[in-house]
Design an enzyme around this catalytic site. Structure first.
Site, PDB file in Angstrom:
ATOM      1  N   GLU A  78       0.653 -12.950  -1.428  1.00 59.05           N
ATOM      2  CA  GLU A  78       0.985 -12.151  -2.613  1.00 59.05           C
ATOM      3  C   GLU A  78       0.053 -12.540  -3.760  1.00 59.05           C
ATOM      4  OE1 GLU A  78       2.696  -9.607  -3.875  1.00 59.05           O
ATOM      5  OE2 GLU A  78       2.043 -10.253  -5.859  1.00 59.05           O
ATOM      6  N   VAL A  83      -5.669 -10.831  -1.328  1.00 57.93           N
ATOM      7  CA  VAL A  83      -6.393 -10.484  -0.100  1.00 57.93           C
ATOM      8  C   VAL A  83      -7.603  -9.639  -0.480  1.00 57.93           C
ATOM      9  CG1 VAL A  83      -6.256  -9.187   2.059  1.00 57.93           C
ATOM     10  CG2 VAL A  83      -4.362 -10.677   1.361  1.00 57.93           C
ATOM     11  N   HIS A 101       5.300   6.592 -10.092  1.00 60.63           N
ATOM     12  CA  HIS A 101       5.634   6.763  -8.677  1.00 60.63           C
ATOM     13  C   HIS A 101       4.456   7.219  -7.820  1.00 60.63           C
ATOM     14  CE1 HIS A 101      10.139   7.724  -9.837  1.00 60.63           C
ATOM     15  NE2 HIS A 101       9.820   6.465 -10.046  1.00 60.63           N
TER      16      HIS A 101
HETATM   17  C1  LIG Z   1       7.412   0.716 -14.669  1.00 53.02           C
HETATM   18  C2  LIG Z   1       7.940   1.282 -13.383  1.00 53.02           C
HETATM   19  C3  LIG Z   1       9.186   1.905 -13.376  1.00 53.02           C
HETATM   20  C4  LIG Z   1       9.690   2.421 -12.166  1.00 53.02           C
HETATM   21  N1  LIG Z   1      10.991   2.853 -12.124  1.00 53.02           N
HETATM   22  C5  LIG Z   1      11.566   3.088 -10.917  1.00 53.02           C
HETATM   23  C6  LIG Z   1      12.975   3.279 -10.811  1.00 53.02           C
HETATM   24  O1  LIG Z   1      13.704   3.213 -11.793  1.00 53.02           O
HETATM   25  N2  LIG Z   1      13.499   3.514  -9.572  1.00 53.02           N
HETATM   26  C7  LIG Z   1      12.709   3.577  -8.451  1.00 53.02           C
HETATM   27  O2  LIG Z   1      13.236   3.807  -7.348  1.00 53.02           O
HETATM   28  N3  LIG Z   1      11.369   3.405  -8.538  1.00 53.02           N
HETATM   29  C8  LIG Z   1      10.792   3.116  -9.733  1.00 53.02           C
HETATM   30  N4  LIG Z   1       9.455   2.855  -9.815  1.00 53.02           N
HETATM   31  C9  LIG Z   1       8.616   3.030  -8.621  1.00 53.02           C
HETATM   32  C10 LIG Z   1       8.840   1.957  -7.572  1.00 53.02           C
HETATM   33  O3  LIG Z   1       9.117   0.728  -8.188  1.00 53.02           O
HETATM   34  C11 LIG Z   1       7.602   1.865  -6.665  1.00 53.02           C
HETATM   35  O4  LIG Z   1       7.326   3.125  -6.100  1.00 53.02           O
HETATM   36  C12 LIG Z   1       7.812   0.887  -5.512  1.00 53.02           C
HETATM   37  O5  LIG Z   1       8.373  -0.308  -5.980  1.00 53.02           O
HETATM   38  C13 LIG Z   1       6.485   0.618  -4.831  1.00 53.02           C
HETATM   39  O6  LIG Z   1       6.675  -0.306  -3.788  1.00 53.02           O
HETATM   40  P1  LIG Z   1       5.476  -0.728  -2.830  1.00 53.02           P
HETATM   41  O7  LIG Z   1       6.032  -1.635  -1.816  1.00 53.02           O
HETATM   42  O8  LIG Z   1       4.761   0.493  -2.392  1.00 53.02           O
HETATM   43  O9  LIG Z   1       4.433  -1.481  -3.761  1.00 53.02           O
HETATM   44  P2  LIG Z   1       4.635  -2.685  -4.827  1.00 53.02           P
HETATM   45  O10 LIG Z   1       6.070  -2.923  -5.083  1.00 53.02           O
HETATM   46  O11 LIG Z   1       3.759  -2.337  -5.950  1.00 53.02           O
HETATM   47  O12 LIG Z   1       4.072  -3.926  -4.040  1.00 53.02           O
HETATM   48  C14 LIG Z   1       2.713  -4.197  -3.861  1.00 53.02           C
HETATM   49  C15 LIG Z   1       2.532  -5.701  -3.879  1.00 53.02           C
HETATM   50  O13 LIG Z   1       1.254  -6.022  -3.385  1.00 53.02           O
HETATM   51  C16 LIG Z   1       0.656  -7.012  -4.197  1.00 53.02           C
HETATM   52  N5  LIG Z   1      -0.783  -6.867  -4.054  1.00 53.02           N
HETATM   53  C17 LIG Z   1      -1.575  -5.855  -4.477  1.00 53.02           C
HETATM   54  N6  LIG Z   1      -2.849  -6.080  -4.098  1.00 53.02           N
HETATM   55  C18 LIG Z   1      -2.851  -7.246  -3.408  1.00 53.02           C
HETATM   56  C19 LIG Z   1      -3.860  -8.002  -2.750  1.00 53.02           C
HETATM   57  N7  LIG Z   1      -5.141  -7.597  -2.722  1.00 53.02           N
HETATM   58  N8  LIG Z   1      -3.510  -9.166  -2.159  1.00 53.02           N
HETATM   59  C20 LIG Z   1      -2.227  -9.610  -2.166  1.00 53.02           C
HETATM   60  N9  LIG Z   1      -1.231  -8.922  -2.781  1.00 53.02           N
HETATM   61  C21 LIG Z   1      -1.542  -7.754  -3.377  1.00 53.02           C
HETATM   62  C22 LIG Z   1       1.187  -6.715  -5.586  1.00 53.02           C
HETATM   63  O14 LIG Z   1       1.093  -7.837  -6.427  1.00 53.02           O
HETATM   64  C23 LIG Z   1       2.622  -6.304  -5.276  1.00 53.02           C
HETATM   65  O15 LIG Z   1       3.483  -7.408  -5.243  1.00 53.02           O
HETATM   66  C24 LIG Z   1       8.904   2.356 -10.988  1.00 53.02           C
HETATM   67  C25 LIG Z   1       7.647   1.748 -11.012  1.00 53.02           C
HETATM   68  C26 LIG Z   1       7.172   1.194 -12.190  1.00 53.02           C
HETATM   69  C27 LIG Z   1       5.816   0.525 -12.191  1.00 53.02           C
END
Ligand SMILES: Cc1cc2nc3c(=O)[nH]c(=O)nc-3n(C[C@H](O)[C@H](O)[C@H](O)COP(=O)(O)OP(=O)(O)OC[C@H]3O[C@@H](n4cnc5c(N)ncnc54)[C@H](O)[C@@H]3O)c2cc1C
Length: 662
Positions: A101, A295, A578
């Protein structure tokens, strides 16, 4: 249900904590140094008390990993989906899992834990502070796109709104991927297995039978809700938007209600890290979680005629030493819809022509990588609150509001109630812009091409916040306000995500092409018209000052033509955070990047599991679908036999089955 206080009634600690919040929020009273000093102590104490256990077992020095160690599965990104995957896969003690992470623990950050705190994390070091390319249909502005850089990912910085999309969204997914495993009737099991809802006597309409009881993610009605939002719900019902007892019950998501949240009874955020990375999970000898490890590349090898993912390269900083880790079975990329396609392209997996521009050797020509970027655009409409009771003191202007903030902090820590337990997105109304009751033909004669996933699915969401803000909370209004927002749930505009350079530390180029489809503008204009109508419906006029002529407010927008409102949409549009679909699950022939088992086309031992894989954006909030995809994907991983070494799933193995029923 009465809230469980965050801490026992330790008033002195609460006062210090309040000062900490004030300090962090940027209050600078005359004795600012003293305040900040106390803040630091308070933060320390709070960290110790609230976050006991956070950070334990997390590895910060990659050199501490045994050099010869091989992992069965390496997960890139411990975000929303990544934490779910890691916790579930490591349940099998014979499966060695490594999570890498880029950020720190979200549980260790005060502003992530307190429901209202997330926007104060923006522009800081625990968030990727990204900007889109200039948006040609939105006054050429670059739009701020924060993404969580910490365990839990965006679930550690989001608005905590727990709504999962419409049932037909998933039937459309199944149709696109030609695999019924992703249909609503199959997926709904994961939706309830992930959640923990305890019957709440204040919300008797929520049917207990429809809710999950034993999942790791506590959901419920634990946030503070403003009187304005309660009036918003009544006004919506009065104009004919039906009351929805539960947006996630499976009967469809249309209607209006208060929104459930990922906030527990002690009024702290529930992220995928706090839900899934419990002390017990982190204590597993077969799970290693390295934080502050970015990564930079997926390592691949040619095996006969095939390409196989064999591990990853990572580093703690741009100039730091590069480490490698080897995966016997799989690398799963869960770095989110922005960074997953970036990592794939940096590794030579993406559109060959684009990779050639940066001299990146092509491992697999996959034109779909970074294509089909789609996001939910939102437009905010501002009103004056004539009761002067908005929680604007959470970003205090002057000493009186700073004192109020101290009071709110004490209230929060001792009772769990008050302004700090607010998540901003308090209510929601999911509607269709072709609903004749809300948009009668006589007044809205134009037909806008249907973009919904089915007749019962919405295409816009209105939601209310206890006050207005601009620039993602960085700019607050001087007066007490109330805001209603329109979010376009099913935009037709599609954009791209491309590399800016071959340097993994450079941000990629994100171009969602907001409003490039004229239908998107037309729908948002209808949404604004609906908001203005609701604002004039009882009981809201008793709360909003609709006569205030301040140019900062929008009461008078009614008089504007559709063309003028379209200009306002172009001027004001922002992200609802999103972005999805940049490594779509779809047939390769139509630009897909992964198959229905989330395997990257043409590269053995490589999967993607996060918001990138959405075949289409859902008509709702995205966290749940990321976790659900992880559960579904997981069943595939679990079905593999580790003794097979480099073997990966056969085409028939490991269909999406309910892993919790194993
Ligand atoms: C401000 C905000 C408000 C939102 N509000 C809502 C809400 O109220 N309800 C809802 O359902 N959704 C909401 N969303 C959307 C939702 O949170 C996201 O769509 C969802 O959490 C994305 O999940 P994910 O697993 O795709 O990516 P993420 O949760 O973004 O996870 C990606 C992870 O990968 C890590 N990472 C990235 N690049 C690298 C790398 N090169 N090496 C190692 N680690 C890396 C990052 O640090 C992160 O921890 C919101 C998003 C934001 C930003």
């Amino acid at each position: 249900m009465s809230p469980r206080p965050l801490l026992s009634r330790q008033t002195s600690l609460a006062v210090l904590a309040a000062l900490a919040v004030a300090g962090l929020a940027g209050v600078r009273p005359q004795s600012s140094r003293k305040v900040l000093g106390l803040s630091a102590i308070a933060v320390g104490l709070l960290m110790r008390q609230i976050f006991a256990g956070a950070g334990r077992k997390l590895i910060t020095d990659p050199a501490a990993l045994p050099k010869s160690e091989e992992y069965d599965i390496i997960i890139v990104g411990g975000g929303t989906a990544g934490c779910v995957l890691a916790a579930r896969l490591s349940e099998d003690p014979t499966v060695k899992v490594l999570v890498l992470e880029a950020g720190v623990s979200g549980k260790s950050l005060l502003l992530s834990r307190i429901p209202v705190g997330f926007s104060l994390l923006f522009h800081g070091k625990h968030v990727y502070n990204l900007y889109t390319e200039p948006q040609t249909n939105a006054e050429n502005k670059k739009k701020y796109w924060p993404r969580g850089k910490m365990l839990g990912g965006c679930s550690s910085i989001n608005a905590q709104m727990a709504q999962y999309g419409a049932p037909a969204d998933f039937d459309q997914w199944a149709e696109i991927v030609q695999d019924d495993a992703w249909s609503w009737k199959n997926l709904r099991r994961y939706f309830t297995k992930f959640e923990k809802f305890i019957d709440d006597p204040d919300f008797p309409d929520v049917k207990s039978a429809n809710k999950g009881k034993g999942g790791p993610m506590r959901i419920g009605y634990h946030s503070t809700v403003s009187e304005g939002s309660k009036d918003f719900i009544k006004a919506c019902i009065n104009i004919g938007i039906p009351y929805s007892p539960d947006f996630n019950a499976g009967l469809g998501t249309r209607g209006v209600n208060r929104i459930m949240t990922y906030i527990d009874e002690s009024r702290t955020r529930v992220s995928s890290e706090s839900g899934y990375f419990t002390d017990e999970v982190l204590a597993r000898p077969n799970l290693k979680v390295v934080i502050q490890a970015q990564v930079t590349k997926i390592l691949t090898e040619k095996v006969g005629n095939e390409v196989k993912a064999t591990g990853v390269e990572f580093a703690k900083s741009q100039d730091g030493k590069r480490f490698t880790a080897r995966a016997k079975r799989e690398v799963i990329v869960s770095a989110g819809a922005v960074h997953t396609p970036q990592i794939l392209m940096l590794s030579g997996i993406g559109p060959a022509e684009h990779l050639a521009k940066f001299n990146i050797p092509v491992v697999q020509d996959l034109p779909g990588v970074g294509s089909h970027l789609v996001d939910h655009p939102v437009v905010d409409i501002y009103f004056k609150n004539k009761h002067n009771d908005s929680p604007k003191h959470i970003k205090p202007h002057g000493p009186i509001e700073a004192i109020k903030l101290v009071g709110s902090a004490i209230q929060y820590l001792t009772t769990g109630r008050g302004a700090l337990a607010n998540n901003f997105g308090e209510t929601a109304a999911f509607v269709r812009t072709d609903d004749p009751k809300l948009f009668p033909k006589a007044k809205f004669p134009a037909t806008i091409a249907d973009s919904t996933s089915g007749p019962e699915s919405p295409d816009i969401e209105l939601f209310s916040t206890p006050m207005a803000y601009k620039e993602h909370g960085a700019v607050m209004f001087p007066m007490h306000t109330f805001a209603i927002h329109v979010c376009l749930l099913r935009p037709l505009s599609r954009g791209t995500l491309r590399l800016n350079s071959a340097n993994p530390w450079d941000a990629p180029a994100m171009d969602p092409k907001y409003l490039s489809a004229p239908e998107d503008v037309a729908r948002l204009v209808r949404g604004i018209r609906l908001i203005l109508r609701i604002s004039k419906e009882a009981p809201l006029p008793a709360r909003l000052d609709l006569a205030d002529a301040s140019p900062m407010l929008d009461n008078a927008l009614d008089a504007q033509s559709d063309a003028a409102l379209a200009n306002l949409v172009r001027a004001r549009v922002e992200t609802l955070y999103h972005p999805t679909s940049t490594a779509r699950m779809a047939p390769r022939a139509v630009g897909g990047v992964v198959d229905s088992k989330l395997r990257v086309y043409g590269v053995r031992g490589l999967r993607v599991c996060d918001a990138s894989i959405f075949p289409e954006i859902v008509s709702g909030h995205t966290v749940r679908c990321c976790c659900c995809s992880a559960c579904c994907e997981l069943s595939v991983g679990k079905s593999q036999n580790t003794s097979q070494g480099n073997q990966i799933a056969s085409p028939t193995a490991g269909h999406c089955k309910p892993v919790y029923d194993d």
